[in-house]
Structures are given as C-alpha cells and as structure tokens.
Write a protein that holds these residues in place. Structure first.
Motif, mmCIF file in Angstrom:
data_model
loop_
_atom_site.group_PDB
_atom_site.id
_atom_site.type_symbol
_atom_site.label_atom_id
_atom_site.label_comp_id
_atom_site.label_asym_id
_atom_site.label_seq_id
_atom_site.Cartn_x
_atom_site.Cartn_y
_atom_site.Cartn_z
ATOM 1 N N GLY A 35 0.803 -1.212 0.000
ATOM 2 C CA GLY A 35 0.000 0.000 0.000
ATOM 3 C C GLY A 35 0.835 1.260 0.000
ATOM 4 O O GLY A 35 1.986 1.261 0.423
ATOM 5 N N TRP A 36 0.227 2.305 -0.495
ATOM 6 C CA TRP A 36 0.796 3.647 -0.440
ATOM 7 C C TRP A 36 -0.046 4.449 0.535
ATOM 8 O O TRP A 36 -1.276 4.372 0.525
ATOM 9 N N LEU A 37 0.603 5.241 1.373
ATOM 10 C CA LEU A 37 -0.055 5.967 2.449
ATOM 11 C C LEU A 37 0.059 7.464 2.235
ATOM 12 O O LEU A 37 1.108 7.970 1.833
ATOM 13 N N GLY A 38 -1.023 8.178 2.518
ATOM 14 C CA GLY A 38 -1.020 9.635 2.497
ATOM 15 C C GLY A 38 -1.885 10.146 3.632
ATOM 16 O O GLY A 38 -2.781 9.432 4.100
ATOM 17 N N TYR A 39 -1.649 11.365 4.087
ATOM 18 C CA TYR A 39 -2.406 11.892 5.221
ATOM 19 C C TYR A 39 -2.367 13.410 5.234
ATOM 20 O O TYR A 39 -1.463 14.034 4.666
ATOM 21 N N ALA A 40 -3.382 13.987 5.869
ATOM 22 C CA ALA A 40 -3.466 15.440 6.035
ATOM 23 C C ALA A 40 -4.303 15.725 7.269
ATOM 24 O O ALA A 40 -5.260 14.998 7.547
#
Length: 193
Positions: free
Chosen positions: A108-113
C-alpha cells in the motif's frame, strides 16, 4: 498479482473501520464529509506538501468522490470530538514480481493530512499508526510506502517515530510552487517490522 487481490485487501481494511485510536476515531470518509475535508485542505499550509493546490469546495468534492469510487482506496477520516479534522488514505496495489515469479501479495501507499488547528498535537501520528495497524493486520499488506517532500520535516519525523525506514532521497526531483526544486524522500515499512 491482480487488482482483485488489492481491492479485497482494501475491503478488509474498510471492514475494520471505525477504530478508536487514542484521542481519535478513525472512520470511513463519506460524501457527507466534503465540507469538512474542504475546511482543512483549503489551507495553503496543509496543501503545500500534498501535491495539489488549496482546494475549493468543488475540488474537495471531486477528491472525496475519487476516494469513494476507487475500490483500492481506503479513506479514513480522523474524527476528534465528533469533528472530522483530517484524513489518512491507503491505496492498495499488487506487489511487483519479475516473471516467471508470481505473487498475490499486496502493498500500500499511504497519504495523510490534518487541519492546521490540530497539527503538532500527535493526532496525525495516532491516525497513521491506526491505519498502518489495519493495513498490516486485517489488510494483510506486506509493505507500506509513502513519499515526503523534504521540506515536510514534521512528516518525516512522524514516519520515523512509527518505524518506517527512509529508503532514499531523489535529489532536486520536484518543482515546487515557488519555483524551487524539492528533494523527494521514499519511506517504507515491512510487515515483519
């Protein structure tokens, strides 16, 4: 390896939501969250390292719609005291293999804000830790990756705290909105770590 395996892993992660994580609830993002997503993704200091400009309301609606229509994306909403203040996204994909090798493993690839009003309080760490736990647990991913523009030092620190390994840096790889060139860092976490 197939997109069906990736979609099945994303379904397993989605099925584990919501989950309580410290001071927050990590839950599925829905269409009713567009205004809340807009409330933090409209800020230049939030969008600066996300790869998109500050979003207007239609832009936030398009973003959320994309999250909800892609079978391999899990969009987790970071809710604190009943208010959505951020998101953690996991995009699941088949692992690579060189023929004749074959695998059904996924990564998986993870991103966040998170909203600028709650930055610096450890909420992003709690939210990312929760999503990683779901990805490696119920999702059964073998690897999680992410990329961080080098000026986003707080994000690099967050990943290091959670046990991610800095795999390397692509020097002067991304043209920033101000015309300078940013380094782009690669980070990963393996299931066995």
């Amino acid at each position: 390896m197939s997109d069906d395996d990736a979609a099945a892993a994303a379904d397993r992660v989605r099925a584990a939501l919501p989950v309580r994580a410290g001071r927050l609830l990590l839950r599925a993002v829905g269409t009713s969250d567009v205004a809340a997503v807009h409330a933090y993704r409209r800020h230049p200091e939030v969008a600066a390292y996300l790869g998109h400009p500050p979003l207007d309301l239609p832009g936030a609606a398009a973003l959320v719609s994309g999250w909800l229509t892609e079978a391999r994306v899990v969009a987790g909403g970071v809710e604190v005291e009943g208010r959505l203040v951020g998101d953690v996204r996991l995009t699941v994909r088949p692992c690579s293999a060189v023929a004749p090798a074959r695998t059904r493993e996924v990564e998986g690839w993870l991103g966040y804000a998170v909203h600028p009003e709650v930055q610096g309080r450890g909420l992003a760490t709690e939210a990312v830790r929760a999503m990683v736990g779901l990805a490696l647990g119920p999702g059964r991913l073998r690897r999680i990756t992410t990329r961080v523009f080098a000026p986003a030092v707080a994000s690099s620190r967050l990943l290091a705290r959670l046990g991610f390994t800095h795999e390397g840096t692509e020097r002067s790889a991304v043209l920033a909105p101000d015309g300078t060139w940013w380094d782009d860092e690669a980070w990963s976490l393996l299931r066995e770590e």
